[in-house]
Design a protein around this motif. Structure first.
Motif, PDB file in Angstrom:
ATOM      1  N   ARG A   5     -62.087  15.435   3.768  1.00  0.00           N
ATOM      2  CA  ARG A   5     -63.214  15.108   2.882  1.00  0.00           C
ATOM      3  C   ARG A   5     -62.786  15.500   1.463  1.00  0.00           C
ATOM      4  O   ARG A   5     -61.829  14.948   0.956  1.00  0.00           O
ATOM      5  CB  ARG A   5     -64.487  15.790   3.370  1.00  0.00           C
ATOM      6  N   SER A   6     -63.447  16.445   0.824  1.00  0.00           N
ATOM      7  CA  SER A   6     -62.944  16.925  -0.468  1.00  0.00           C
ATOM      8  C   SER A   6     -61.773  17.886  -0.278  1.00  0.00           C
ATOM      9  O   SER A   6     -61.091  18.230  -1.235  1.00  0.00           O
ATOM     10  CB  SER A   6     -64.056  17.623  -1.259  1.00  0.00           C
ATOM     11  N   GLY A   7     -61.580  18.337   0.926  1.00  0.00           N
ATOM     12  CA  GLY A   7     -60.414  19.133   1.297  1.00  0.00           C
ATOM     13  C   GLY A   7     -59.625  18.424   2.379  1.00  0.00           C
ATOM     14  O   GLY A   7     -60.145  17.554   3.087  1.00  0.00           O
ATOM     15  N   HIS A   8     -58.353  18.773   2.502  1.00  0.00           N
ATOM     16  CA  HIS A   8     -57.537  18.240   3.588  1.00  0.00           C
ATOM     17  C   HIS A   8     -58.124  18.664   4.938  1.00  0.00           C
ATOM     18  O   HIS A   8     -58.774  19.699   5.053  1.00  0.00           O
ATOM     19  CB  HIS A   8     -56.111  18.772   3.485  1.00  0.00           C
ATOM     20  N   GLY A   9     -57.846  17.845   5.953  1.00  0.00           N
ATOM     21  CA  GLY A   9     -58.283  18.249   7.283  1.00  0.00           C
ATOM     22  C   GLY A   9     -57.489  19.432   7.797  1.00  0.00           C
ATOM     23  O   GLY A   9     -58.046  20.471   8.170  1.00  0.00           O
ATOM     24  N   VAL A  10     -56.154  19.303   7.809  1.00  0.00           N
ATOM     25  CA  VAL A  10     -55.251  20.352   8.276  1.00  0.00           C
ATOM     26  C   VAL A  10     -54.085  20.449   7.307  1.00  0.00           C
ATOM     27  O   VAL A  10     -53.547  19.425   6.873  1.00  0.00           O
ATOM     28  CB  VAL A  10     -54.718  20.045   9.696  1.00  0.00           C
ATOM     29  N   THR A  11     -53.669  21.662   6.972  1.00  0.00           N
ATOM     30  CA  THR A  11     -52.434  21.864   6.222  1.00  0.00           C
ATOM     31  C   THR A  11     -51.453  22.637   7.093  1.00  0.00           C
ATOM     32  O   THR A  11     -51.835  23.574   7.797  1.00  0.00           O
ATOM     33  CB  THR A  11     -52.671  22.627   4.911  1.00  0.00           C
ATOM     34  N   ALA A  12     -50.179  22.219   7.035  1.00  0.00           N
ATOM     35  CA  ALA A  12     -49.133  22.885   7.815  1.00  0.00           C
ATOM     36  C   ALA A  12     -47.939  23.093   6.914  1.00  0.00           C
ATOM     37  O   ALA A  12     -47.563  22.209   6.141  1.00  0.00           O
ATOM     38  CB  ALA A  12     -48.751  22.040   9.025  1.00  0.00           C
ATOM     39  N   THR A  13     -47.300  24.263   7.031  1.00  0.00           N
ATOM     40  CA  THR A  13     -46.195  24.570   6.127  1.00  0.00           C
ATOM     41  C   THR A  13     -45.057  25.223   6.902  1.00  0.00           C
ATOM     42  O   THR A  13     -44.721  24.783   7.996  1.00  0.00           O
ATOM     43  CB  THR A  13     -46.699  25.419   4.936  1.00  0.00           C
ATOM     44  N   VAL A  14     -44.452  26.281   6.384  1.00  0.00           N
ATOM     45  CA  VAL A  14     -43.194  26.811   6.926  1.00  0.00           C
ATOM     46  C   VAL A  14     -43.314  27.163   8.414  1.00  0.00           C
ATOM     47  O   VAL A  14     -44.076  28.045   8.787  1.00  0.00           O
ATOM     48  CB  VAL A  14     -42.757  28.064   6.148  1.00  0.00           C
ATOM     49  N   GLY A  15     -42.560  26.476   9.253  1.00  0.00           N
ATOM     50  CA  GLY A  15     -42.473  26.831  10.657  1.00  0.00           C
ATOM     51  C   GLY A  15     -43.706  26.540  11.488  1.00  0.00           C
ATOM     52  O   GLY A  15     -43.738  26.862  12.678  1.00  0.00           O
ATOM     53  N   ASP A  16     -44.734  25.947  10.904  1.00  0.00           N
ATOM     54  CA  ASP A  16     -45.950  25.667  11.660  1.00  0.00           C
ATOM     55  C   ASP A  16     -45.738  24.491  12.614  1.00  0.00           C
ATOM     56  O   ASP A  16     -45.113  23.492  12.258  1.00  0.00           O
ATOM     57  CB  ASP A  16     -47.109  25.318  10.718  1.00  0.00           C
ATOM     58  N   THR A  17     -46.279  24.613  13.807  1.00  0.00           N
ATOM     59  CA  THR A  17     -46.260  23.535  14.794  1.00  0.00           C
ATOM     60  C   THR A  17     -47.703  23.189  15.138  1.00  0.00           C
ATOM     61  O   THR A  17     -48.448  24.045  15.623  1.00  0.00           O
ATOM     62  CB  THR A  17     -45.498  23.949  16.058  1.00  0.00           C
ATOM     63  N   VAL A  18     -48.090  21.947  14.877  1.00  0.00           N
ATOM     64  CA  VAL A  18     -49.473  21.518  15.073  1.00  0.00           C
ATOM     65  C   VAL A  18     -49.506  20.348  16.049  1.00  0.00           C
ATOM     66  O   VAL A  18     -48.780  19.361  15.875  1.00  0.00           O
ATOM     67  CB  VAL A  18     -50.129  21.097  13.743  1.00  0.00           C
ATOM     68  N   THR A  19     -50.342  20.447  17.071  1.00  0.00           N
ATOM     69  CA  THR A  19     -50.581  19.351  18.011  1.00  0.00           C
ATOM     70  C   THR A  19     -52.044  18.955  17.914  1.00  0.00           C
ATOM     71  O   THR A  19     -52.930  19.808  18.037  1.00  0.00           O
ATOM     72  CB  THR A  19     -50.244  19.760  19.451  1.00  0.00           C
ATOM     73  N   ILE A  20     -52.282  17.664  17.695  1.00  0.00           N
ATOM     74  CA  ILE A  20     -53.642  17.152  17.567  1.00  0.00           C
ATOM     75  C   ILE A  20     -53.866  16.121  18.661  1.00  0.00           C
ATOM     76  O   ILE A  20     -53.163  15.112  18.728  1.00  0.00           O
ATOM     77  CB  ILE A  20     -53.876  16.522  16.184  1.00  0.00           C
ATOM     78  N   ASN A  21     -54.822  16.394  19.521  1.00  0.00           N
ATOM     79  CA  ASN A  21     -55.197  15.465  20.585  1.00  0.00           C
ATOM     80  C   ASN A  21     -56.485  14.760  20.175  1.00  0.00           C
ATOM     81  O   ASN A  21     -57.587  15.129  20.604  1.00  0.00           O
ATOM     82  CB  ASN A  21     -55.367  16.210  21.904  1.00  0.00           C
ATOM     83  N   GLY A  22     -56.337  13.775  19.310  1.00  0.00           N
ATOM     84  CA  GLY A  22     -57.487  13.060  18.776  1.00  0.00           C
ATOM     85  C   GLY A  22     -57.078  12.303  17.531  1.00  0.00           C
ATOM     86  O   GLY A  22     -55.953  12.444  17.037  1.00  0.00           O
ATOM     87  N   PRO A  23     -57.976  11.511  16.968  1.00  0.00           N
ATOM     88  CA  PRO A  23     -57.644  10.707  15.788  1.00  0.00           C
ATOM     89  C   PRO A  23     -57.623  11.535  14.512  1.00  0.00           C
ATOM     90  O   PRO A  23     -58.262  12.586  14.414  1.00  0.00           O
ATOM     91  CB  PRO A  23     -58.770   9.671  15.752  1.00  0.00           C
ATOM     92  N   VAL A  24     -56.893  11.009  13.516  1.00  0.00           N
ATOM     93  CA  VAL A  24     -56.753  11.675  12.215  1.00  0.00           C
ATOM     94  C   VAL A  24     -57.129  10.685  11.127  1.00  0.00           C
ATOM     95  O   VAL A  24     -56.663   9.539  11.123  1.00  0.00           O
ATOM     96  CB  VAL A  24     -55.308  12.167  12.004  1.00  0.00           C
ATOM     97  N   TYR A  25     -57.960  11.137  10.159  1.00  0.00           N
ATOM     98  CA  TYR A  25     -58.466  10.252   9.106  1.00  0.00           C
ATOM     99  C   TYR A  25     -58.259  10.867   7.724  1.00  0.00           C
ATOM    100  O   TYR A  25     -58.574  12.037   7.506  1.00  0.00           O
ATOM    101  CB  TYR A  25     -59.969  10.006   9.287  1.00  0.00           C
ATOM    102  N   GLY A  26     -57.754  10.057   6.783  1.00  0.00           N
ATOM    103  CA  GLY A  26     -57.766  10.453   5.387  1.00  0.00           C
ATOM    104  C   GLY A  26     -59.179  10.434   4.831  1.00  0.00           C
ATOM    105  O   GLY A  26     -60.118   9.930   5.457  1.00  0.00           O
ATOM    106  N   SER A  27     -59.340  10.973   3.620  1.00  0.00           N
ATOM    107  CA  SER A  27     -60.673  11.132   3.047  1.00  0.00           C
ATOM    108  C   SER A  27     -61.306   9.805   2.648  1.00  0.00           C
ATOM    109  O   SER A  27     -60.638   8.918   2.110  1.00  0.00           O
ATOM    110  CB  SER A  27     -60.607  12.038   1.819  1.00  0.00           C
ATOM    111  N   ALA A  28     -62.601   9.713   2.869  1.00  0.00           N
ATOM    112  CA  ALA A  28     -63.383   8.570   2.405  1.00  0.00           C
ATOM    113  C   ALA A  28     -64.112   8.879   1.108  1.00  0.00           C
ATOM    114  O   ALA A  28     -64.793   8.012   0.560  1.00  0.00           O
ATOM    115  CB  ALA A  28     -64.398   8.161   3.475  1.00  0.00           C
TER     116      ALA A  28
END
Length: 379
Positions: free
Chosen positions: A174-197
């Motif tokens: 939205r006005s912020g990112h949904g998820v941020t990932a940086t050094v060494g982070d491992t993220v698994t998302i089981n679902g859809p991902v949307y940029g801001s409207a």
């Protein structure tokens, strides 16, 4: 459903802290004190918070006691300070929604700073700038979210990733990112991902440095300027099992400016105003599906003048009004196809005098044999 305030710093179980123990549905305010959760707590749909309410002040916070598993049933709402802190080797569960501060920067609904595993069953929402719903930026543990993740309306990310983060639910900027990932982070998302409207340059997932992302769901750009479904500026890889769809405005499904590898098992499709997947650097891209152009441009576009490789194990579909192909690579780009699967590549035809006509199909036989041109028009 009363408003209950802590009366001293100490354990939740202490009568000095809560002379009247909080009950289901209550709003429990830290009231400037630090409350250690030293017992299982279940206040149902009630909320623990560091936001002022009733006669009680903002500030203070709640912390998970060391040496025992956290078991909390409550929403967590940040005010002027972080609401819940889980540190050390503590593992446990939170059943409730977690929300960053709407008014104060860098104040979190939940801060995970330890080595344990924290499982949250509920939605996670960012707040003001830097105020994530869940912050794990210094965590070396695991955060599991069973619920949807939303960027805040004030600029905070839904989640600032822990070392290992698993989300089962949708992720929406939205006005912020949904998820941020940086050094060494491992993220698994089981679902859809949307940029801001709603806000420019806010990504469903923003990846930097060496973050690694796996998405089991569709990825879609938003409807404002450069609000991509996923943006990767680092060296970490992106793996998507699902379709990648451009949004409106200039919001791409996936935008890469990196050497990280990207693999999509699904279709990559551009829109009337944006490209499905772009990379201005050299990371290898593999698409196990079709890449589909629109009148705006190709489904997949690469712009680096350096050597790069794009692997297509599926169809390449052009369009007929402008003649864009499904894939465009940079000056030293290489497009290779799988050695065994049958593929159909569709290109616009030349009608003479600069005109663009219907698609024709190039079919490559299974086993790597030569291709043949179909004479049939495909629309």
């Amino acid at each position: 459903m009363a408003i209950v305030g802590a009366m001293a710093t100490g354990n939740w179980s202490s009568a000095l802290v809560f002379p009247t123990p909080p009950a289901s549905g209550d709003t429990v305010v830290a009231n400037g004190f630090t409350v250690t959760i030293d017992q299982d707590v279940d206040i149902g749909g009630g909320t623990i918070q560091t936001l002022a309410a009733g006669i009680y002040a903002s500030g203070g916070g709640f912390t998970a006691a060391a040496g025992r598993a956290l078991a909390l049933v409550a929403n967590c709402l940040a005010g002027t300070t972080t609401c819940l802190t889980v540190s050390g080797s503590v593992s446990g569960t939170v059943t409730g929604n977690c929300t960053g501060s709407a008014a104060t920067a860098s104040v979190f609904g939940v801060s995970h700073t330890g080595t344990g595993t924290l499982t949250i069953t509920g939605n996670v929402t960012g707040g003001a700038g830097g105020s994530a719903g869940v912050d794990g930026t210094v965590s070396t543990g695991t955060v599991v979210i069973n619920g949807n993740v939303y960027g805040g309306t004030g600029g905070g990310a839904g989640i600032a990733s822990a070392s290992t983060t698993t989300i089962t639910g949708s992720v929406t900027a939205r006005s912020g990112h949904g998820v941020t990932a940086t050094v060494g982070d491992t993220v698994t998302i089981n679902g859809p991902v949307y940029g801001s409207a709603t806000t420019a340059d806010r990504q469903g997932v923003l990846v930097s440095i060496s973050g690694v992302i796996t998405i089991n769901g569709n990825v879609a750009g938003g409807s404002t300027t450069t609000s991509h479904g996923v943006k990767n500026t680092g060296t970490g890889g992106i793996t998507v099992t699902g379709n990648v769809l451009a949004g409106s405005s200039t919001s791409e499904g996936i935008n890469m400016t990196s050497t990280g590898v990207c693999t999509v098992t699904g279709n990559v499709t551009s829109s009337a105003t944006a490209i499905g997947l772009t990379n201005s650097s050299t990371g290898t891209i593999t698409v196990n599906g079709s890449t589909v152009a629109s009148a705006f441009g190709p489904g997949l576009k690469r712009t680096s003048a350096a050597a790069q490789k794009t692997i297509i194990n599926g169809g390449i579909v052009g369009e007929t009004s402008v003649g864009w192909p499904g894939v465009i690579c940079g000056q030293l780009g290489k497009i290779v196809i799988g050695p065994t699967t049958t593929q159909e590549h569709k290109y616009a035809t030349d009608t003479g005098g600069g005109g663009i006509g219907a698609l024709r199909t190039l079919t490559t036989a299974s086993g790597g044999g030569g291709g043949t041109i179909s004479s049939a028009s495909i629309g």
